[in-house]
Design a protein around this motif. Sequence first.
Motif, PDB file in Angstrom:
ATOM      1  N   PRO A 105     -26.701 -35.267 -30.087  1.00 24.62           N
ATOM      2  CA  PRO A 105     -26.821 -33.833 -29.840  1.00 24.62           C
ATOM      3  C   PRO A 105     -27.644 -33.088 -30.891  1.00 24.62           C
ATOM      4  O   PRO A 105     -27.210 -32.068 -31.407  1.00 24.62           O
ATOM      5  N   ARG A 106     -28.795 -33.611 -31.215  1.00 21.98           N
ATOM      6  CA  ARG A 106     -29.677 -32.947 -32.185  1.00 21.98           C
ATOM      7  C   ARG A 106     -31.110 -33.088 -31.723  1.00 21.98           C
ATOM      8  O   ARG A 106     -31.422 -33.964 -30.922  1.00 21.98           O
TER       9      ARG A 106
ATOM     10  N   ARG B  83     -30.310 -32.232 -22.443  1.00 19.21           N
ATOM     11  CA  ARG B  83     -30.044 -33.449 -23.188  1.00 19.21           C
ATOM     12  C   ARG B  83     -29.019 -33.269 -24.313  1.00 19.21           C
ATOM     13  O   ARG B  83     -28.050 -34.019 -24.399  1.00 19.21           O
ATOM     14  N   THR B  84     -29.213 -32.267 -25.161  1.00 16.67           N
ATOM     15  CA  THR B  84     -28.319 -32.168 -26.322  1.00 16.67           C
ATOM     16  C   THR B  84     -26.909 -31.756 -25.922  1.00 16.67           C
ATOM     17  O   THR B  84     -25.940 -32.211 -26.510  1.00 16.67           O
ATOM     18  N   ILE B 116     -23.377 -35.141 -37.453  1.00 21.99           N
ATOM     19  CA  ILE B 116     -24.360 -35.019 -36.381  1.00 21.99           C
ATOM     20  C   ILE B 116     -23.677 -34.516 -35.110  1.00 21.99           C
ATOM     21  O   ILE B 116     -24.203 -33.668 -34.393  1.00 21.99           O
ATOM     22  N   TYR B 117     -22.487 -35.018 -34.843  1.00 23.19           N
ATOM     23  CA  TYR B 117     -21.761 -34.627 -33.622  1.00 23.19           C
ATOM     24  C   TYR B 117     -20.834 -33.428 -33.835  1.00 23.19           C
ATOM     25  O   TYR B 117     -20.133 -33.033 -32.915  1.00 23.19           O
ATOM     26  N   ARG B 118     -20.797 -32.918 -35.058  1.00 19.98           N
ATOM     27  CA  ARG B 118     -19.963 -31.774 -35.390  1.00 19.98           C
ATOM     28  C   ARG B 118     -18.490 -32.000 -35.033  1.00 19.98           C
ATOM     29  O   ARG B 118     -17.855 -31.174 -34.375  1.00 19.98           O
ATOM     30  N   VAL B 119     -17.949 -33.121 -35.460  1.00 17.77           N
ATOM     31  CA  VAL B 119     -16.533 -33.404 -35.203  1.00 17.77           C
ATOM     32  C   VAL B 119     -15.714 -32.843 -36.362  1.00 17.77           C
ATOM     33  O   VAL B 119     -16.017 -33.129 -37.522  1.00 17.77           O
ATOM     34  N   PRO B 120     -14.675 -32.047 -36.079  1.00 12.09           N
ATOM     35  CA  PRO B 120     -13.833 -31.529 -37.163  1.00 12.09           C
ATOM     36  C   PRO B 120     -13.217 -32.679 -37.970  1.00 12.09           C
ATOM     37  O   PRO B 120     -12.858 -33.712 -37.393  1.00 12.09           O
ATOM     38  N   GLU B 157     -20.594 -50.444 -33.854  1.00 11.19           N
ATOM     39  CA  GLU B 157     -21.406 -49.650 -32.920  1.00 11.19           C
ATOM     40  C   GLU B 157     -20.516 -48.994 -31.857  1.00 11.19           C
ATOM     41  O   GLU B 157     -20.728 -47.850 -31.477  1.00 11.19           O
ATOM     42  N   LEU B 158     -19.555 -49.745 -31.372  1.00 12.45           N
ATOM     43  CA  LEU B 158     -18.667 -49.199 -30.342  1.00 12.45           C
ATOM     44  C   LEU B 158     -17.861 -48.036 -30.915  1.00 12.45           C
ATOM     45  O   LEU B 158     -17.689 -46.999 -30.274  1.00 12.45           O
ATOM     46  N   THR B 159     -17.382 -48.219 -32.144  1.00 12.82           N
ATOM     47  CA  THR B 159     -16.656 -47.141 -32.807  1.00 12.82           C
ATOM     48  C   THR B 159     -17.549 -45.906 -32.905  1.00 12.82           C
ATOM     49  O   THR B 159     -17.127 -44.789 -32.599  1.00 12.82           O
ATOM     50  N   ALA B 160     -18.794 -46.127 -33.315  1.00 10.18           N
ATOM     51  CA  ALA B 160     -19.735 -45.020 -33.462  1.00 10.18           C
ATOM     52  C   ALA B 160     -19.918 -44.267 -32.144  1.00 10.18           C
ATOM     53  O   ALA B 160     -20.078 -43.058 -32.123  1.00 10.18           O
ATOM     54  N   ALA B 161     -19.870 -44.999 -31.041  1.00 13.26           N
ATOM     55  CA  ALA B 161     -20.080 -44.372 -29.739  1.00 13.26           C
ATOM     56  C   ALA B 161     -18.845 -43.589 -29.282  1.00 13.26           C
ATOM     57  O   ALA B 161     -18.925 -42.795 -28.343  1.00 13.26           O
ATOM     58  N   MET B 162     -17.693 -43.838 -29.929  1.00 10.70           N
ATOM     59  CA  MET B 162     -16.458 -43.220 -29.450  1.00 10.70           C
ATOM     60  C   MET B 162     -15.856 -42.203 -30.411  1.00 10.70           C
ATOM     61  O   MET B 162     -14.875 -41.532 -30.079  1.00 10.70           O
ATOM     62  N   LEU B 163     -16.435 -42.051 -31.587  1.00  6.63           N
ATOM     63  CA  LEU B 163     -15.833 -41.183 -32.607  1.00  6.63           C
ATOM     64  C   LEU B 163     -15.734 -39.724 -32.173  1.00  6.63           C
ATOM     65  O   LEU B 163     -14.854 -39.004 -32.622  1.00  6.63           O
ATOM     66  N   HIS B 164     -16.641 -39.290 -31.332  1.00  5.52           N
ATOM     67  CA  HIS B 164     -16.639 -37.880 -30.942  1.00  5.52           C
ATOM     68  C   HIS B 164     -15.908 -37.662 -29.615  1.00  5.52           C
ATOM     69  O   HIS B 164     -16.107 -36.637 -28.972  1.00  5.52           O
ATOM     70  N   GLU B 165     -15.065 -38.615 -29.240  1.00 10.67           N
ATOM     71  CA  GLU B 165     -14.256 -38.497 -28.027  1.00 10.67           C
ATOM     72  C   GLU B 165     -15.058 -38.117 -26.796  1.00 10.67           C
ATOM     73  O   GLU B 165     -14.827 -37.069 -26.184  1.00 10.67           O
TER      74      GLU B 165
END
Lengths: 270, 327
Positions: A105-106, B83-84, B116-120, B157-165
């Motif tokens: 998202p950037r 997209r974003t 990058i994903y702005r996750v609290p 990589e899978l973790t990275a894809a799921m961190l932002h729920e």
Amino acid sequence: MGEPLESAGLFLRLSAARIRAQLQYRTSFALQTVGMFLISFLDFAAILVIFANVPQLGGWSVSEVALLYAISSLAFSLTDLAIGHLDYLPQLIRDGSFDLLLVRPRGTLFQVVTQDFQIRRIGKVAQSLMVLGYALATLDVIWTPDRVALLIATIPAGALIFASIWVAAICIVFWTTEGNEAANAVTYGGTFFAQYPINIYDRWLRRFLAYLIPTAFVAYFPCLYILGKADPLGLPVWLQVSSPLVALAAALAAGLIWRTAVRHYQSAGG
Amino acid sequence: MALVDVQDLRKEFVVRRGSGLRRERVVVRAVDGITFAIESGSIVGYIGPNGAGKSTTVKMLTGILVPSGGRVSVAGFVPSKQRTKLAARIGVMFGQRVQLWWDLPLIESFELLRHIYRVPAERFRQNLDMLGAALELGPFLRTPVRQLSLGQRIRGELTAAMLHEPDILFLDEPTIGLDVVARQRVRELLLRANRERGLTVLLTSHDLVDIERLCSRILVIDHGHLVYDGGLETLKERYGTERVLVVDLEEPRPPLDVEGARVIKVDGPRQWIAFERERTNAARLTAQVAALAPLRDLTLQEPDIEDVVRRIYAEGATGSAGRSSTA
Ligand SMILES: Nc1ncnc2c1ncn2[C@@H]1O[C@H](COP(=O)(O)OP(=O)(O)OP(=O)(O)O)[C@@H](O)[C@H]1O
Ligand SMILES: [Mg+2]
């Protein structure tokens, strides 16, 4: 409104992470920075050699040329420091790793330039600052507020102009790099990028285009104004202070070109 | 509205083939008019032979490629235009691409992605705890990514894809290079996230065990066309009509000649006899075999998904001819 500030914060955070990674190789990092600093003096040394024989060149003294040099070189080296990683765009496109930037998202441009941060490029910035210091110390100029303001505005404006030209020029790879010619073959499990040599866009050609042409707006015109010189071409005075506006226009145009180019991205098989 | 809505989706690539003067422009129809919808909370398998158009479809759903025709909407967004916004709601993992920072410890990559994903911060910690436990990341969280084994990296990589729920996960061959245990862990994690959070998953894989264990629904694509959309059982019924009777004879024999069936393999006294459900049945076949040679033992093999898929791929469920045309 917090948006640009937040992005700037992220820029610093990503750059800091890259610097940390480079510091793992401390010695080589230090050597490269010092090397860059010293090599960049060669440019300026060439100018000094000329002035060792003639006191003036086209009506410009050595201090005045130093100012001209410092402004354009500082603007360019700041651009190089901030977005130098743009050089790797062709590679990102060829091997398809640009894909990953598109699913975050950037902005894509932001992500390309923050993929790496070559701190050794600070060497060139430092050298430019020293030349600027020399020019300011030896120049015989009455520093009126308008001149000070123009000098301060000229450097970021110049950096923005260089950056815009650079971005616009490199966009061509979205059209010329054919996704991945190997995409015709079976793509399963293939990692084709290992077969491609790292093709860095010809740095010299790029420098020439992106450096010489806009140098007029970046340094020459502002210098005429700051030094109170008459324009030999007799162009209107407002041109001499127009670099910040030119910079904004260039940045808008480059942004537009980039957006259009990204829509032509073809990815690579896989 | 469905979470994913795809109508008549198309993608053409123009490629140059040949060399020198004889180079010609060829249009490859990688995806050629696909329509489907995915409801929230399902796990859908997207399968097809190499070059069928699976990755190309996923790239259009995630906003990487702009479609040549048709319509797409994912989570209410048009991927190529929004997209974003879309990116914040989806998770994407390509088994063959590295999204982690190569020379940073795994945990630092996650930390950067958080920004990058702005996750609290609090949510991030909870998610990382959950994912880290499920995929057993603990031992290598502080190891630079370049030092990880392939399997460890893919778990990262899978973790990275799921961190932002994300609401929906797009996984393109996620279990490539994983050992059996790691594969199982990945599957369990996906099933759990699906159960507990209603996570939707679209998964392409050449590992049919993945598909069998995870997917309630299967889409089969071939030459850019959707050739099957439905459950696993129906798929087996439709394409897996061939069953195999394995007979152990008293002594080795040349391949038996039985009506309505054919011997596909002989190994000493053991023979494998394949037959179509419509043409004969196991009882009749057994009687025929017993009449030809003394029988010691027999077993009946139901088609498994591998056979089914092998058959679809080989026959290309539609009679698809020439998908390329010279432009
Ligand atoms: N960037 C590209 N440029 C040109 N052709 C492409 C590109 N990407 C894919 N193709 C072509 O489109 C077709 C579909 O490719 P795609 O990668 O979608 O297949 P796939 O189903 O993912 O196959 P695999 O199982 O091998 O990963 C192939 O014929 C491929 O050669
Ligand atoms: Mg693929």
